[in-house]
Design a protein around this motif. Sequence first.
Motif, short mmCIF file in Angstrom:
data_model
loop_
_atom_site.label_atom_id
_atom_site.label_comp_id
_atom_site.label_asym_id
_atom_site.label_seq_id
_atom_site.Cartn_x
_atom_site.Cartn_y
_atom_site.Cartn_z
N LEU A 16 0.93 -12.75 0.02
CA LEU A 16 -0.15 -13.38 0.78
C LEU A 16 -0.08 -13.01 2.25
O LEU A 16 -1.09 -12.76 2.90
CB LEU A 16 -0.09 -14.90 0.63
N LEU A 17 1.13 -12.96 2.77
CA LEU A 17 1.34 -12.79 4.21
C LEU A 17 1.06 -11.37 4.66
O LEU A 17 0.44 -11.15 5.71
CB LEU A 17 2.78 -13.18 4.57
N VAL A 18 1.53 -10.40 3.88
CA VAL A 18 1.51 -9.02 4.34
C VAL A 18 0.57 -8.14 3.54
O VAL A 18 -0.25 -7.41 4.10
CB VAL A 18 2.95 -8.42 4.30
N GLN A 19 0.66 -8.22 2.23
CA GLN A 19 -0.04 -7.22 1.42
C GLN A 19 -1.40 -7.67 0.89
O GLN A 19 -2.16 -6.86 0.39
CB GLN A 19 0.86 -6.78 0.26
N ARG A 73 10.73 3.92 17.27
CA ARG A 73 9.53 4.11 18.09
C ARG A 73 8.40 3.13 17.75
O ARG A 73 7.33 3.19 18.35
CB ARG A 73 9.02 5.55 17.93
N LEU A 74 8.64 2.25 16.80
CA LEU A 74 7.60 1.31 16.40
C LEU A 74 7.50 0.16 17.41
O LEU A 74 8.52 -0.39 17.83
CB LEU A 74 7.91 0.73 15.02
N ASP A 75 6.27 -0.21 17.78
CA ASP A 75 6.12 -1.41 18.58
C ASP A 75 6.23 -2.63 17.66
O ASP A 75 6.38 -2.50 16.44
CB ASP A 75 4.80 -1.41 19.36
N ARG A 76 6.15 -3.82 18.23
CA ARG A 76 6.41 -5.03 17.45
C ARG A 76 5.44 -5.18 16.27
O ARG A 76 5.85 -5.50 15.16
CB ARG A 76 6.33 -6.26 18.36
N ARG A 77 4.16 -4.93 16.51
CA ARG A 77 3.16 -5.08 15.46
C ARG A 77 3.38 -4.04 14.36
O ARG A 77 3.36 -4.36 13.17
CB ARG A 77 1.75 -4.97 16.03
N ALA A 78 3.60 -2.79 14.75
CA ALA A 78 3.80 -1.72 13.77
C ALA A 78 5.08 -1.95 12.97
O ALA A 78 5.14 -1.67 11.77
CB ALA A 78 3.84 -0.36 14.47
N ALA A 79 6.12 -2.49 13.64
CA ALA A 79 7.37 -2.78 12.94
C ALA A 79 7.17 -3.85 11.89
O ALA A 79 7.72 -3.76 10.78
CB ALA A 79 8.45 -3.20 13.94
N ALA A 80 6.37 -4.87 12.21
CA ALA A 80 6.10 -5.94 11.25
C ALA A 80 5.36 -5.40 10.03
O ALA A 80 5.67 -5.76 8.88
CB ALA A 80 5.31 -7.06 11.91
N VAL A 81 4.37 -4.56 10.26
CA VAL A 81 3.63 -3.96 9.15
C VAL A 81 4.56 -3.09 8.31
O VAL A 81 4.53 -3.14 7.07
CB VAL A 81 2.44 -3.14 9.67
N ARG A 84 7.82 -3.31 7.94
CA ARG A 84 8.73 -4.14 7.16
C ARG A 84 8.02 -4.70 5.93
O ARG A 84 8.57 -4.71 4.81
CB ARG A 84 9.27 -5.29 8.01
N GLY A 85 6.80 -5.19 6.13
CA GLY A 85 6.07 -5.79 5.02
C GLY A 85 5.76 -4.82 3.91
O GLY A 85 5.71 -5.20 2.74
N GLN A 86 5.57 -3.57 4.26
CA GLN A 86 5.19 -2.56 3.27
C GLN A 86 6.38 -1.86 2.64
O GLN A 86 6.26 -1.30 1.54
CB GLN A 86 4.28 -1.53 3.92
N THR A 87 7.54 -1.86 3.31
CA THR A 87 8.63 -0.96 2.93
C THR A 87 9.93 -1.65 2.59
O THR A 87 10.73 -1.14 1.79
CB THR A 87 8.88 0.06 4.08
N ILE A 88 10.19 -2.84 3.19
CA ILE A 88 11.54 -3.43 3.14
C ILE A 88 11.50 -4.85 2.61
O ILE A 88 10.63 -5.65 2.99
CB ILE A 88 12.18 -3.41 4.54
N GLY A 89 12.46 -5.17 1.75
CA GLY A 89 12.71 -6.55 1.35
C GLY A 89 14.03 -7.01 1.95
O GLY A 89 14.96 -6.21 2.11
N PHE A 90 14.11 -8.29 2.30
CA PHE A 90 15.32 -8.83 2.94
C PHE A 90 15.90 -9.95 2.08
O PHE A 90 15.17 -10.80 1.56
CB PHE A 90 14.99 -9.39 4.32
N ILE A 91 17.23 -9.94 1.95
CA ILE A 91 17.96 -11.03 1.29
C ILE A 91 19.00 -11.53 2.29
O ILE A 91 19.82 -10.75 2.78
CB ILE A 91 18.64 -10.56 0.00
#
Length: 232
Positions: free
Chosen positions: A111-114, A73-81, A83-90
């Motif tokens: 720098l980018l998110v937090q 249910r997240l829109d694009r902006r909320a999804a980006a936030v 991801r930045g707060q909750t998920i790391g990607f490898i």
Amino acid sequence: MSLIVAEGIVKTYATGTVRVEALKGVTFTIDRASFVSFIGPSGSGKTTLLNLIGALDRPTSGGLLVAETDVGRLDRRAAAVFRGQTIGFIFQEFNLVPVLTAYENVEYPLLLVQRVPAPERRQRVLALLEAVGVADQGDKYPEQLSGGQKQRVAVARALVTNPALVLADEPTANLDQANAALVMNTMRRMRDASGTTFVFSTHDPRVVAAAEIIFRLEDGRLVGREEKGAVA
């Protein structure tokens, strides 16, 4: 408490008049601090599922909670936030920024998110470079690093935001035996130390052997679950 709850996930892609059902009613749960691998042949839906869990895409139908958030249910902006707060990607191809040093690549998410203050950023970055065994490579650029060093920098970057979840798509595909073992051992140590959940998508038997829970996908369906060698 479960970190991920998937209920009847369906994902359908449409190209013109052709519809492809990549996931067909997938249901599972993953607890916090788990070390999990999704396995299956190419086209089975592994990467699609990781993209949905990572809020990079949305399910066509079904429910998907990640860290108690309905990511569908997240829109694009909320999804980006999120991801930045909750998920790391490898990623399989490392995806390091070529014009940034190893240190700067790890620092970048802060720098980018937090927007973490400089003293704390430095403390976190140096601690993680040390933890993954590349503290002496911080001033080098990606082109100056070996494949194993690049992947360890990518692991540090994924962990620097203290995520609840790390998603890794074929994290050892480009690594030799020694570096693959080193990367997997590093991630397991970080899980044990921080309680981070690691979820892998892989064909690599080395990753499968390291996982504590294995989900098997075939043709978009979840067909099996194994835990520590015992089939559930």
